[in-house]
Design a protein around this motif. Structure first.
Motif, PDB file in Angstrom:
ATOM      1  N   UNK A 340      19.446 -23.482   1.623  1.00  0.00           N
ATOM      2  CA  UNK A 340      19.214 -24.426   1.491  1.00  0.00           C
ATOM      3  C   UNK A 340      20.075 -25.916   1.071  1.00  0.00           C
ATOM      4  N   UNK A 341      21.259 -25.507   1.332  1.00  0.00           N
ATOM      5  CA  UNK A 341      22.202 -26.810   1.219  1.00  0.00           C
ATOM      6  C   UNK A 341      22.102 -27.843   0.214  1.00  0.00           C
ATOM      7  N   UNK A 342      21.340 -27.429  -1.009  1.00  0.00           N
ATOM      8  CA  UNK A 342      20.744 -28.907  -2.348  1.00  0.00           C
ATOM      9  C   UNK A 342      20.710 -28.469  -3.498  1.00  0.00           C
ATOM     10  N   UNK A 343      20.783 -28.301  -4.296  1.00  0.00           N
ATOM     11  CA  UNK A 343      19.721 -28.073  -5.231  1.00  0.00           C
ATOM     12  C   UNK A 343      18.514 -28.659  -5.493  1.00  0.00           C
ATOM     13  N   UNK A 344      18.250 -29.564  -4.454  1.00  0.00           N
ATOM     14  CA  UNK A 344      16.770 -29.844  -5.005  1.00  0.00           C
ATOM     15  C   UNK A 344      16.774 -30.812  -6.518  1.00  0.00           C
ATOM     16  N   UNK A 345      17.698 -32.059  -6.927  1.00  0.00           N
ATOM     17  CA  UNK A 345      17.396 -31.990  -7.938  1.00  0.00           C
ATOM     18  C   UNK A 345      17.609 -31.706  -9.262  1.00  0.00           C
ATOM     19  N   UNK A 346      18.218 -30.264  -9.121  1.00  0.00           N
ATOM     20  CA  UNK A 346      18.016 -29.536 -10.422  1.00  0.00           C
ATOM     21  C   UNK A 346      19.800 -29.089 -10.991  1.00  0.00           C
ATOM     22  N   UNK A 347      20.100 -29.657 -11.756  1.00  0.00           N
ATOM     23  CA  UNK A 347      21.170 -29.491 -12.523  1.00  0.00           C
ATOM     24  C   UNK A 347      21.113 -28.238 -13.420  1.00  0.00           C
ATOM     25  N   UNK A 366      23.784 -23.513 -22.882  1.00  0.00           N
ATOM     26  CA  UNK A 366      23.490 -24.323 -21.614  1.00  0.00           C
ATOM     27  C   UNK A 366      21.801 -24.420 -20.965  1.00  0.00           C
ATOM     28  N   UNK A 367      21.611 -25.659 -20.035  1.00  0.00           N
ATOM     29  CA  UNK A 367      21.473 -25.538 -20.145  1.00  0.00           C
ATOM     30  C   UNK A 367      20.433 -25.578 -17.815  1.00  0.00           C
ATOM     31  N   UNK A 368      19.072 -25.765 -17.871  1.00  0.00           N
ATOM     32  CA  UNK A 368      18.812 -25.465 -16.447  1.00  0.00           C
ATOM     33  C   UNK A 368      17.754 -26.768 -16.417  1.00  0.00           C
ATOM     34  N   UNK A 369      18.009 -27.539 -15.999  1.00  0.00           N
ATOM     35  CA  UNK A 369      16.842 -28.522 -16.095  1.00  0.00           C
ATOM     36  C   UNK A 369      16.183 -29.769 -14.778  1.00  0.00           C
ATOM     37  N   UNK A 370      15.362 -30.631 -14.700  1.00  0.00           N
ATOM     38  CA  UNK A 370      15.273 -31.227 -13.372  1.00  0.00           C
ATOM     39  C   UNK A 370      14.560 -30.259 -12.327  1.00  0.00           C
ATOM     40  N   UNK A 371      14.081 -29.085 -12.942  1.00  0.00           N
ATOM     41  CA  UNK A 371      13.380 -28.477 -12.487  1.00  0.00           C
ATOM     42  C   UNK A 371      11.671 -28.801 -11.955  1.00  0.00           C
ATOM     43  N   UNK A 372      11.019 -28.589 -10.534  1.00  0.00           N
ATOM     44  CA  UNK A 372      10.075 -28.508 -10.053  1.00  0.00           C
ATOM     45  C   UNK A 372       9.287 -27.490  -9.672  1.00  0.00           C
ATOM     46  N   UNK A 373       8.250 -27.113  -9.139  1.00  0.00           N
ATOM     47  CA  UNK A 373       7.091 -25.996  -8.914  1.00  0.00           C
ATOM     48  C   UNK A 373       8.149 -25.500  -7.269  1.00  0.00           C
ATOM     49  N   UNK A 374       8.851 -26.480  -6.893  1.00  0.00           N
ATOM     50  CA  UNK A 374       9.668 -26.285  -5.159  1.00  0.00           C
ATOM     51  C   UNK A 374      10.405 -25.703  -5.188  1.00  0.00           C
TER      52      UNK A 374
END
Length: 541
Positions: A340-347, A366-374
């Protein structure tokens, strides 16, 4: 048929590299720094409860024997004469304790390792005496509920016989009880200015000074190898043990960071970034530790360093593998991220047991944020690699502010540096070049260099030309400064959201994070003035 001829090489130097997850013995050519052979044995870790880590001290010692023996066998298969090994150095996991009865040599308890939860320790540094390989792991006693009773009983003899020592060494007692300045400086009992155990600190923490080891430089002859009957590599008997450094100091030496302002970052289970501050102690206003970098000889000057640590680096990859199952091997993380070469806004903020430097925030999780359906597992894999780089950036920023001189490049080492995407991400996020040596075993190399350079050995001159077998790979930033700053500022927002998840509980409630921070919190309440003085003396905030 004539016997095969032994290969003729320059003087050789061996290094015991005893870490938290494995033990290794490596042999280098002192004229080129070429790694000739090595052997590795994994070490088991026990987790009595969350945040507590213990190891079997007998297993550690026997793993050192096995690694030496197997490496010598491999050298023999390569027709390399092991009698050409002129010295042995030791690099060890810091802030891990082995306490044993001085008469029988029997360990009183498991080796107590630094807890996963962040916070300074109150340890006692010791080097095992009565063992045929001194300093299989220089270590420390944590004053939590597990070891308080151990500390109180250190001077008492445990009934029994001396069969344990005799079975390992062939003799009774003997050995050398010493450590070096880099390990001693991690105990909060050592005066980093006078380079001596501090009587006031020892009294304050209730540690009898008579149990502490003699403190020596990082490069001098401490003693000679004594081979037990269980070790076949008898040719190493009488070889000087002449180098001793805590693992991160050893990596600093192995990276040849001998000039003020030079820094290295080691990527392992966590990350450890050290910056050489020369003969001057620089005390941090941004959550970093002041530590002894090295002292390469009895009459040589001491060098200091600022250190920042990241709790979770390679451990986040293992978590993705073992807990989520999105990869089968650690190496797969690079392949996923590359897709993918990117996190697509996921942190991803992997504050599994709180945040280390520069926050020292035990309430974070720990958290994972910035998730989308993609978002898919490839984006999460990429975000995990970015998290390692962002955490390193935070430490480097703190270091630049404390030192006043921005770092021009970062030297790196450790197992994770084989991941090219990680290295490129690190250059992009720091916006400075990242320089990686072709030979990643810089920790063991540093211990070998210290041993080979010791007075009375003199087979390593510590000059750059002595590393002719080591080449460098350089990663330059490939994004613009604005994009780097935007990504970093978004990461900072994610970090803030990770804080405050754990509320303070009493020790009786069973919250393990309380046990790890109890000594520090107790002493802050009872003696703030003493701790301010302790920070100046020991360098540990």
């Amino acid at each position: 048929m004539a016997a095969s001829k032994k290969a003729v090489l320059g003087p050789l130097v061996g290094a015991v590299d005893q870490g938290t997850s494995s033990t290794r013995f490596l042999v280098f050519n002192s004229k080129t720094a070429e790694l000739l052979s090595h052997h590795q044995v994994e070490i088991k870790q026990e987790f009595p409860r969350e945040g507590w880590v213990e190891q079997d001290p007998k297993e550690i010692l026997h793993s050192v024997y096995e690694c030496i023996e197997k490496t010598c066998e491999k050298l023999g298969q390569l027709n390399i004469d092991i009698s050409n090994i002129k010295a042995i150095g030791v690099s060890n996991q810091r802030e891990t304790t082995v306490v044993w009865d001085k008469i029988t040599g029997e360990p009183l308890y498991n080796a107590v390792a630094a807890p996963v939860s962040p916070g300074p320790s109150v340890p006692v540094a010791v080097v095992p005496s009565g063992s045929s390989v001194p300093a299989a792991g220089t270590s420390s006693v944590w004053l939590d509920l597990r070891t308080q009773s151990t500390v109180e009983s250190l001077s008492k003899r445990i009934p029994g016989n001396n069969n344990f020592v005799k079975s390992l060494t062939g003799g009774v007692n003997g050995g050398v009880h010493c450590t070096d300045v880099t390990n001693a400086s991690r105990t909060m009992l050592f005066n980093i200015h006078s380079l001596e155990w501090d009587k006031q600190l020892c009294e304050f923490f209730g540690i009898p000074m008579e149990i502490l080891p003699n403190v020596r430089s990082s490069s001098e002859i401490y003693g000679l190898m004594k081979i037990s009957h269980s070790l076949k590599a008898g040719a190493l008997e009488g070889v000087p043990i002449s180098g001793c450094l805590g693992d991160q100091s050893a990596a600093l030496v192995g990276q040849m960071c001998f000039q003020i302002g030079q820094a290295k970052n080691t990527y392992g289970t966590g990350c450890f970034l050290l910056c050489n501050t020369g003969h001057k102690c620089v005390f941090s206003d941004h959550g970093l530790l002041t530590t002894v970098a090295y002292k390469l000889g009895r009459d040589k000057p001491v060098y200091y360093a600022l250190e920042g640590s990241v709790a979770i680096a390679g451990a986040v990859i293992r978590w993705l593998r073992d807990n989520l199952g999105i990869i089968k091997t650690s190496e797969e993380i690079e392949k996923l991220a590359k897709e993918v070469g990117t996190s697509y806004g996921c942190y991803f903020v992997p504050a599994f047991s709180g945040l280390y430097a520069p926050y020292w925030e035990p309430s974070a999780r720990g958290i994972i944020c910035g998730l989308t359906q993609f978002t898919n597992k490839c984006h999460i894999a990429f975000a995990a690699l970015e998290a390692v780089c962002f955490q390193t950036r935070e430490i480097l920023d703190a270091m630049n502010r404390d030192c006043g001189i921005p770092l021009s490049h970062l030297q790196v080492d450790g197992g994770m540096t084989s991941n090219k995407i990680l290295m490129q991400l690190q250059a992009d996020i720091l916006y400075i070049p990242v320089v990686k040596p072709s030979m990643p075993e810089t920790t063991a190399l540093g211990a070998a260099m210290a041993a080979g350079a010791a007075e009375g050995v003199g087979v390593w001159s510590l000059e750059p030309e002595d590393l002719s077998a080591v080449t460098m790979e350089r990663f330059e930033p490939q994004i613009n400064a604005e994009e780097s700053e935007i990504r970093y500022s978004t990461w900072k927002k994610a970090v803030m959201k990770s804080m405050g998840w754990v509320t303070t509980q009493s020790p009786e409630s069973g919250d393990p994070s309380i046990f790890c921070s109890l000594p520090l919190g107790f002493f802050i309440v009872s003696s703030m003035v003493m701790l301010i003085g302790a920070r100046y003396i020991s360098g540990i905030p």
